[in-house]
Motif scaffolding. Structure first.
Motif, short mmCIF file in Angstrom:
data_model
loop_
_atom_site.label_atom_id
_atom_site.label_comp_id
_atom_site.label_asym_id
_atom_site.label_seq_id
_atom_site.Cartn_x
_atom_site.Cartn_y
_atom_site.Cartn_z
N ALA A 186 0.80 -1.01 -0.26
CA ALA A 186 -0.08 -0.12 0.31
C ALA A 186 0.93 0.72 0.21
O ALA A 186 1.35 1.55 1.10
N ALA A 187 1.41 2.03 -1.05
CA ALA A 187 1.77 3.41 -1.28
C ALA A 187 0.76 4.01 -1.63
O ALA A 187 0.59 4.48 -2.14
N THR A 188 -0.56 4.06 -0.90
CA THR A 188 -1.41 5.49 -0.73
C THR A 188 -1.19 6.34 -0.16
O THR A 188 -0.20 6.74 -0.03
N GLY A 189 -1.83 7.19 -0.47
CA GLY A 189 -1.88 8.17 0.54
C GLY A 189 -1.85 8.81 1.91
O GLY A 189 -1.98 7.31 2.37
N VAL A 190 -0.98 9.80 2.36
CA VAL A 190 -0.94 10.16 3.62
C VAL A 190 -2.11 10.55 4.48
O VAL A 190 -3.39 11.10 4.31
N LYS A 191 -1.53 9.80 5.65
CA LYS A 191 -3.22 10.48 6.53
C LYS A 191 -2.02 11.48 8.40
O LYS A 191 -1.60 10.41 8.05
N PRO A 192 -2.78 12.30 8.58
CA PRO A 192 -2.18 12.75 10.00
C PRO A 192 -2.27 11.22 10.95
O PRO A 192 -3.76 10.54 10.89
N ALA A 193 -1.91 11.26 12.12
CA ALA A 193 -1.45 10.48 12.79
C ALA A 193 -3.35 10.84 13.96
O ALA A 193 -3.60 11.87 14.00
N GLU A 194 -3.74 9.70 14.91
CA GLU A 194 -5.11 10.25 15.16
C GLU A 194 -5.07 11.24 16.18
O GLU A 194 -6.29 12.22 16.79
N TRP A 195 -3.98 10.94 17.01
CA TRP A 195 -3.42 11.47 18.18
C TRP A 195 -3.59 13.12 18.00
O TRP A 195 -3.77 13.71 18.97
N LEU A 196 -3.18 13.70 17.29
CA LEU A 196 -3.17 14.92 16.37
C LEU A 196 -4.96 15.60 17.24
O LEU A 196 -4.64 16.54 17.64
N ALA A 197 -5.24 14.95 16.65
CA ALA A 197 -6.99 15.54 16.77
C ALA A 197 -7.02 16.03 17.77
O ALA A 197 -8.07 17.22 18.08
N ALA A 198 -6.85 15.44 19.00
CA ALA A 198 -6.97 15.13 20.21
C ALA A 198 -5.98 16.23 21.01
O ALA A 198 -5.87 16.95 22.47
N SER A 199 -5.21 17.24 20.29
CA SER A 199 -3.92 17.97 21.23
C SER A 199 -4.37 18.96 21.46
O SER A 199 -3.85 19.84 21.86
N GLY A 200 -5.01 19.69 21.13
CA GLY A 200 -5.35 20.97 21.14
C GLY A 200 -4.83 22.12 20.44
O GLY A 200 -4.81 22.93 20.16
N LEU A 201 -4.05 21.30 19.47
CA LEU A 201 -3.12 21.97 18.23
C LEU A 201 -3.86 21.85 17.75
O LEU A 201 -4.89 21.80 16.53
N ALA A 202 -4.32 23.60 16.59
CA ALA A 202 -4.68 24.43 15.35
C ALA A 202 -4.50 23.07 14.02
O ALA A 202 -3.05 23.50 13.96
N LEU A 203 -4.90 22.51 13.57
CA LEU A 203 -4.22 21.07 12.44
C LEU A 203 -4.86 22.52 10.99
O LEU A 203 -6.22 23.46 11.52
N ALA A 204 -4.43 21.89 10.26
CA ALA A 204 -4.69 22.53 8.83
C ALA A 204 -5.93 22.10 8.55
O ALA A 204 -6.18 20.80 8.95
N THR A 205 -6.63 22.18 6.97
CA THR A 205 -7.13 21.28 6.39
C THR A 205 -7.47 19.73 6.23
O THR A 205 -8.28 18.92 6.10
N ASP A 206 -6.12 19.58 6.18
CA ASP A 206 -5.71 18.17 5.83
C ASP A 206 -5.37 17.46 7.05
O ASP A 206 -5.01 15.76 7.62
N GLY A 207 -5.35 18.09 8.16
CA GLY A 207 -5.63 17.55 9.68
C GLY A 207 -3.91 17.54 10.33
O GLY A 207 -3.74 16.74 11.44
#
Ligand SMILES: Cc1cc2nc3c(=O)[nH]c(=O)nc-3n(C[C@H](O)[C@H](O)[C@H](O)COP(=O)(O)OP(=O)(O)OC[C@H]3O[C@@H](n4cnc5c(N)ncnc54)[C@H](O)[C@@H]3O)c2cc1C
Length: 377
Positions: free
Chosen positions: A239-260
Motif C-alpha cells: 500500500a503506497a496510498t496517500g498519507v494521513k495524520p496520526a490520530e492523536w493529533l486531533a485531540a492535541s489542542g493544536l490548530a490543524l490545517a484542513t488536511d488534519g
C-alpha cells in the motif's frame, strides 16, 4: 533555569537538529529525543535496498551515537498523545513528559482503510520499519514458493519506485516469468509531475514488465477489486496510498490545517501554540502549502534548529520560504534512474550514479562511527 526541549520523532528535520547540536551544544537546555526505533531508515534509499543495491545498514542512521554526540537523552518510545495547553506529551511506555518547547517531526501515517479487506500479505509503506520487515518476509516467501504475484497500490513516486524495485528483485531471485508485479494507479500516474517524466516512467514500467491498472482499488479476499469490478489476485499487496495524520493529533489542542496535519507558519511554529514547532510530513505550512516529501523535511531542518534555539531564549522565530519545485530522482530497479525537475526529465545510469552519490553523502553526515557510541569513547 534549565529548559526542556522535547524532539518527537527522528525524521529528516530532527536529524538536522541533532547535527547542529553535535557541532555546538545549546547552553541551558535539556534535550530529549523520543523515537520508537534506535535507527532512522532513509526512505530515499529503500527502493535501492529492495532492489538489492544496498544493505539496510547503509540506508539507516544510528540514533544512539548521534544522540550521544549531541548531548541528547534518547528515549526509545512513541508519542501517543499531546496536551498542548498543559505542555505535556503522553508516551506509550515512559508516562507523561512536560516540555518548555516541543518539536514534532513524526512523519505521516498511511491511509489503508480501503484495502483492509484483502487476505493477501499486506505491506503498508509506513511505518518504514514495519515495511522493511514485511518486504523481507514477502521476498523469503516468494523464494520458497518460486513464484510471486505482487500488487502495488498507489501511482505516486513511491508506488512507482517500489513496483520497479520489487519487480527487478523478484525477477533476479525467482526468474522474470515467475515474478508478476502490477501497479494500480487510482488516478493518472505521478500526479503533479511533468509529462516528460510520466512518459519515461511509463516506458520503464513496460520495459520491466510491470502491468499498470488505472482505477480505484479496494481490498477483497483474493487481492484487490477495481472500480469496474475486475478482481486482481495477489499474494502480497504493497500500500503506497496517500498519507494521513496520526490520530492523536486531533485531540492535541493544536490548530490543524484542513488536511488534519499541524498548521504551522513561516517559522515552522504552530499557529496556535508558540511553544510547539513541527516540520516534515506532520506539518502543513498554511502560508506556503507544499507536497509532503522528504526534500521539504530536509530543507526545513536548519531553520527548525535555529528557531528551537530562539524559542528556548524567548526570541521570535526566523521565517523560511520553502522552494517552489523539488528535484525528484526515481530509481527504476536496475542501477538506472529518472530525473524530474518541473517540466524537465532525463534518465540513465548517470542519473542513478548521481542519486547514489547524493543519497550516500546524505547518510554520511549522520554516520558518526562506532567510536562515539556510549561507553566506547
Ligand atoms: C519508499 C519511499 C520513497 C520515498 N522517496 C522519496 C524521495 O526520493 N524524495 C522525497 O522527497 N521523498 C520521498 N519519500 C517521501 C518521504 O519519505 C517523506 O516525505 C519523508 O520521510 C518525510 O520526512 P519526515 O521528516 O516528515 O518524517 P519521517 O521520515 O517519516 O520520520 C518520522 C519519524 O518519526 C518517528 N515517529 C513516528 N511516529 C512517532 C510517534 N508517535 N512518536 C515518536 N516518534 C514517531 C518515526 O519512527 C520516524 O523516526 C519517499 C517515501 C517512501 C515511502
Amino acid at each position: 533555569m534549565m529548559k526542556r526541549l522535547v524532539l518527537s520523532g527522528a525524521g529528516h528535520a530532527h536529524l538536522n537538529v541533532l547535527k547542529s547540536l553535535v557541532r555546538k551544544r545549546w547552553p541551558g537546555v535539556e534535550v530529549i529525543l523520543i523515537s520508537p526505533h534506535d535507527r532512522q531508515i532513509y526512505s530515499g534509499m529503500v527502493p535501492g535496498w529492495m532492489a538489492g543495491h544496498y544493505r539496510l545498514a547503509q540506508c539507516a542512521a544510528d540514533l544512539l551515537p548521534l544522540a550521544h554526540a549531541a548531548g541528547v537523552r534518547f528515549i526509545q518510545d512513541s508519542v501517543l498523545g499531546l496536551d498542548a495547553g498543559k505542555r505535556e506529551i503522553v508516551t506509550a511506555r515512559s508516562g507523561t513528559l512536560a516540555y518548555d518547547v516541543l518539536s514534532l517531526d513524526t512523519g505521516a501515517a498511511i491511509d489503508t482503510d480501503s484495502l483492509a479487506a484483502t487476505d493477501a500479505r499486506f505491506l503498508p509503506i509506513r511505518p518504514l520499519e514495519a515495511f522493511v520487515a514485511a518486504w523481507t518476509g514477502a521476498l523469503a516467501a516468494a523464494k520458497a514458493k518460486g513464484r510471486a504475484h505482487l500488487l502495488v497500490v498507489g501511482g505516486g513516486a513511491a508506488g512507482v519506485e517500489l513496483a520497479l524495485a520489487a519487480r527487478y528483485r523478484l525477477a533476479q531471485e525467482i526468474g522474470a516469468a515467475n515474478a508478476i508485479v502490477s501497479l494500480i494507479s487510482g488516478s493518472d500516474l505521478l500526479p503533479g509531475h511533468g509529462k516528460g517524466i510520466v512518459s519515461s516512467v511509463t516506458k520503464s514500467l513496460a520495459r520491466q514488465g510491470v502491468v499498470v491498472y488505472a482505477g480505484r482499488a479496494v481490498g477483497c479476499p483474493e487481492g484487490v477489486q477495481l472500480a469496474d469490478g475486475r478482481i486482481i489476485a495477489a499474494d502480497s499487496v504493497i500500500a503506497a496510498t496517500g498519507v494521513k495524520p496520526a490520530e492523536w493529533l486531533a485531540a492535541s489542542g493544536l490548530a490543524l490545517a484542513t488536511d488534519g496535519f499541524i498548521a504551522v507558519g513561516d517559522g515552522q511554529q504552530s499557529v496556535s501554540h508558540a511553544a510547539v514547532f513541527a516540520a516534515g510530513d506532520v506539518a502543513t505550512r498554511v502560508d506556503a502549502p507544499h507536497a509532503k516529501s522528504g526534500v521539504y523535511a530536509v530543507r526545513a531542518g536548519p531553520v527548525l534548529a535555529a528557531n528551537l534555539q530562539r524559542a528556548i531564549h524567548g526570541e521570535a522565530p526566523l521565517s523560511y520560504v520553502p522552494q517552489k519545485r523539488s528535484l525528484y530522482l526515481l530509481a527504476t530497479g536496475p542501477r538506472e534512474a529518472i530525473l524530474s525537475w518541473g517540466p524537465l526529465s532525463a534518465r540513465g545510469r548517470w542519473v542513478w550514479k548521481w542519486k547514489d552519490w547524493i543519497d550516500q553523502r546524505f547518510m554520511r553526515q549522520y554516520d558518526l562511527g562506532p567510536e562515539t557510541c556510549p561507553g566506547e569513547s
